[in-house]
Each structure stands twice: as C-alpha cells, then as structure tokens.
Motif scaffolding. Structure first.
Motif, mmCIF file in Angstrom:
data_model
loop_
_atom_site.group_PDB
_atom_site.id
_atom_site.type_symbol
_atom_site.label_atom_id
_atom_site.label_comp_id
_atom_site.label_asym_id
_atom_site.label_seq_id
_atom_site.Cartn_x
_atom_site.Cartn_y
_atom_site.Cartn_z
ATOM 1 N N ILE A 98 0.887 -1.164 0.000
ATOM 2 C CA ILE A 98 0.000 0.000 0.000
ATOM 3 C C ILE A 98 0.924 1.212 0.000
ATOM 4 C CG2 ILE A 98 -1.834 1.227 1.181
ATOM 5 C CD1 ILE A 98 -2.636 -1.438 2.463
ATOM 6 N N PHE A 99 1.126 1.766 -1.169
ATOM 7 C CA PHE A 99 2.184 2.754 -1.385
ATOM 8 C C PHE A 99 2.038 3.942 -0.451
ATOM 9 C CE2 PHE A 99 5.686 3.939 -3.945
ATOM 10 C CZ PHE A 99 5.622 5.298 -4.208
ATOM 11 N N SER A 100 0.820 4.374 -0.217
ATOM 12 C CA SER A 100 0.598 5.576 0.585
ATOM 13 C C SER A 100 0.952 5.388 2.047
ATOM 14 C CB SER A 100 -0.857 6.026 0.458
ATOM 15 O OG SER A 100 -1.719 5.005 0.916
ATOM 16 N N LEU A 101 1.146 4.173 2.481
ATOM 17 C CA LEU A 101 1.516 3.903 3.867
ATOM 18 C C LEU A 101 3.029 3.801 4.066
ATOM 19 C CD1 LEU A 101 -1.176 1.299 5.005
ATOM 20 C CD2 LEU A 101 -1.158 3.774 5.325
ATOM 21 N N HIS A 102 3.770 4.073 3.009
ATOM 22 C CA HIS A 102 5.214 3.910 3.069
ATOM 23 C C HIS A 102 5.947 5.222 2.817
ATOM 24 C CE1 HIS A 102 4.031 -0.266 2.586
ATOM 25 N NE2 HIS A 102 5.259 -0.624 2.951
ATOM 26 N N THR A 103 6.971 5.444 3.642
ATOM 27 C CA THR A 103 7.975 6.442 3.299
ATOM 28 C C THR A 103 8.917 5.780 2.305
ATOM 29 O OG1 THR A 103 7.862 7.644 5.380
ATOM 30 C CG2 THR A 103 9.933 7.758 4.164
ATOM 31 N N MET A 104 9.173 6.467 1.204
ATOM 32 C CA MET A 104 10.051 5.924 0.170
ATOM 33 C C MET A 104 11.409 6.618 0.227
ATOM 34 S SD MET A 104 8.127 3.670 -1.109
ATOM 35 C CE MET A 104 9.187 3.148 -2.457
ATOM 36 N N GLY A 105 12.422 5.877 -0.132
ATOM 37 C CA GLY A 105 13.747 6.473 -0.044
ATOM 38 C C GLY A 105 14.725 5.861 -1.028
ATOM 39 N N TRP A 106 15.820 6.562 -1.177
ATOM 40 C CA TRP A 106 16.966 6.084 -1.943
ATOM 41 C C TRP A 106 18.175 6.041 -1.024
ATOM 42 C CZ3 TRP A 106 16.700 4.134 -6.772
ATOM 43 C CH2 TRP A 106 15.568 4.425 -7.534
ATOM 44 N N TYR A 107 18.888 4.947 -1.089
ATOM 45 C CA TYR A 107 20.128 4.762 -0.361
ATOM 46 C C TYR A 107 21.191 4.366 -1.376
ATOM 47 C CZ TYR A 107 17.414 4.743 3.960
ATOM 48 O OH TYR A 107 16.600 5.094 5.007
ATOM 49 N N ARG A 108 22.430 4.475 -0.962
ATOM 50 C CA ARG A 108 23.504 4.055 -1.857
ATOM 51 C C ARG A 108 24.627 3.395 -1.074
ATOM 52 N NH1 ARG A 108 25.739 10.073 -3.684
ATOM 53 N NH2 ARG A 108 26.763 10.618 -1.702
ATOM 54 N N GLN A 109 25.359 2.557 -1.784
ATOM 55 C CA GLN A 109 26.500 1.879 -1.168
ATOM 56 C C GLN A 109 27.646 1.855 -2.162
ATOM 57 O OE1 GLN A 109 25.660 -2.043 0.379
ATOM 58 N NE2 GLN A 109 27.432 -1.937 1.735
ATOM 59 N N TYR A 125 19.916 2.018 -4.096
ATOM 60 C CA TYR A 125 18.839 1.118 -3.717
ATOM 61 C C TYR A 125 17.569 1.903 -3.388
ATOM 62 C CZ TYR A 125 22.520 -2.381 -3.077
ATOM 63 O OH TYR A 125 23.569 -3.242 -3.264
ATOM 64 N N CYS A 126 16.466 1.392 -3.873
ATOM 65 C CA CYS A 126 15.155 1.921 -3.508
ATOM 66 C C CYS A 126 14.701 1.257 -2.208
ATOM 67 C CB CYS A 126 14.173 1.624 -4.629
ATOM 68 S SG CYS A 126 12.491 2.201 -4.347
ATOM 69 N N ASN A 127 14.094 2.041 -1.346
ATOM 70 C CA ASN A 127 13.649 1.544 -0.048
ATOM 71 C C ASN A 127 12.214 1.967 0.212
ATOM 72 O OD1 ASN A 127 13.333 2.567 3.038
ATOM 73 N ND2 ASN A 127 14.433 0.630 2.968
ATOM 74 N N ALA A 128 11.464 1.069 0.822
ATOM 75 C CA ALA A 128 10.100 1.382 1.256
ATOM 76 C C ALA A 128 9.989 1.041 2.730
ATOM 77 C CB ALA A 128 9.080 0.581 0.454
ATOM 78 N N GLU A 129 9.636 2.033 3.546
ATOM 79 C CA GLU A 129 9.510 1.820 4.985
ATOM 80 C C GLU A 129 8.061 1.991 5.399
ATOM 81 O OE1 GLU A 129 12.261 3.405 8.385
ATOM 82 O OE2 GLU A 129 10.523 4.739 8.223
ATOM 83 N N LEU A 130 7.490 0.920 5.946
ATOM 84 C CA LEU A 130 6.100 0.965 6.382
ATOM 85 C C LEU A 130 5.978 1.865 7.602
ATOM 86 C CD1 LEU A 130 3.226 -0.112 6.003
ATOM 87 C CD2 LEU A 130 3.875 -2.080 7.405
ATOM 88 N N LEU A 131 5.044 2.792 7.562
ATOM 89 C CA LEU A 131 4.918 3.793 8.613
ATOM 90 C C LEU A 131 4.655 3.178 9.983
ATOM 91 C CD1 LEU A 131 2.828 6.505 6.756
ATOM 92 C CD2 LEU A 131 5.236 6.612 7.355
ATOM 93 N N THR A 132 3.832 2.160 10.030
ATOM 94 C CA THR A 132 3.386 1.623 11.317
ATOM 95 C C THR A 132 4.434 0.766 11.995
ATOM 96 O OG1 THR A 132 2.324 -0.152 10.080
ATOM 97 C CG2 THR A 132 0.950 1.722 10.732
ATOM 98 N N THR A 133 5.141 -0.030 11.234
ATOM 99 C CA THR A 133 6.066 -0.995 11.828
ATOM 100 C C THR A 133 7.527 -0.690 11.554
ATOM 101 O OG1 THR A 133 6.021 -2.411 9.867
ATOM 102 C CG2 THR A 133 4.336 -2.810 11.546
#
Length: 117
Positions: free
Chosen positions: A28-39, A94-102
C-alpha cells in the motif's frame, strides 16, 4: 509480495545528470515512506533521500541542492533526479520502502551509478 524495481542507472561524466526510478508493487504505497540509499565499494550503505507519503523530503548533506526526490502515489513510483554528479556519487543505488506503522523495510535489487571524472 513486495517488489521494488529500480531503473535508470548507468555511466555518466562528472557534471552530468541521471534520473533513477523505482516501481513498487505488492504494497500500500501511501503507507510507506520511500527512499533512496547508496552503497559505494568498501563503504556502508547510506541514506541519500527520503520522501513521505505527504511529500516531506529529507536529503543527505552531500546531495542537497543537486538531487531531487519525488513520488507519484497513483503510479506507485519514486524517482531521484541527480544533477551535477560527482565521482564520489558512484555507488549502487537502492530503492527503499519503509512501512509507517512498523518501520519494516523493503529493498530493491539496486542499480549501478558510475560517474567518471
């Protein structure tokens, strides 16, 4: 099943631009903070930029003013516009998706960005 698929990496000369995209599915895209990381080789993975579902952004100091993160909640995509690229931006992104609740993270497979001097 969560899937994050990055695209848009490649080889570019210093001072050039690239645009990375990440397509999300299975969340559920709207429940996630999206981000970019790199290594980078031999270094730890680091935050590049994040964007909340409401559009609040956060950037690493090293990319402020050069990179812009954006998201399209309808298309379930997040993008990273990278301008004025430097050799030190060379890394796997890297693309990252972080669920807001957990705070549960999901990651893409990564896309290589190489900036030549």
């Amino acid at each position: 099943q969560v899937q994050l698929v990055e695209s848009g990496g490649g080889l570019v000369q210093a001072g050039g631009s690239l645009r990375l995209s990440c397509a999300a599915s299975g969340i559920i895209f709207s429940l996630h903070t999206m981000g970019w990381y790199r290594q980078a080789p031999g270094k730890q993975r680091e935050l590049v930029a994040t964007i909340t579902s409401r559009g609040t952004t956060n950037y690493a100091d090293s990319v402020k003013g050069r990179f812009t993160i954006s998201r399209d909640n309808a298309k379930k995509t997040v993008s990273l516009q990278m301008n004025s690229l430097k050799p030190e931006d060379t890394a796997v992104y890297y693309c990252n998706a972080e669920l807001l609740t957990t705070r549960l993270d999901s990651w893409g497979q990564g896309t290589q960005v190489t900036v030549s001097s």
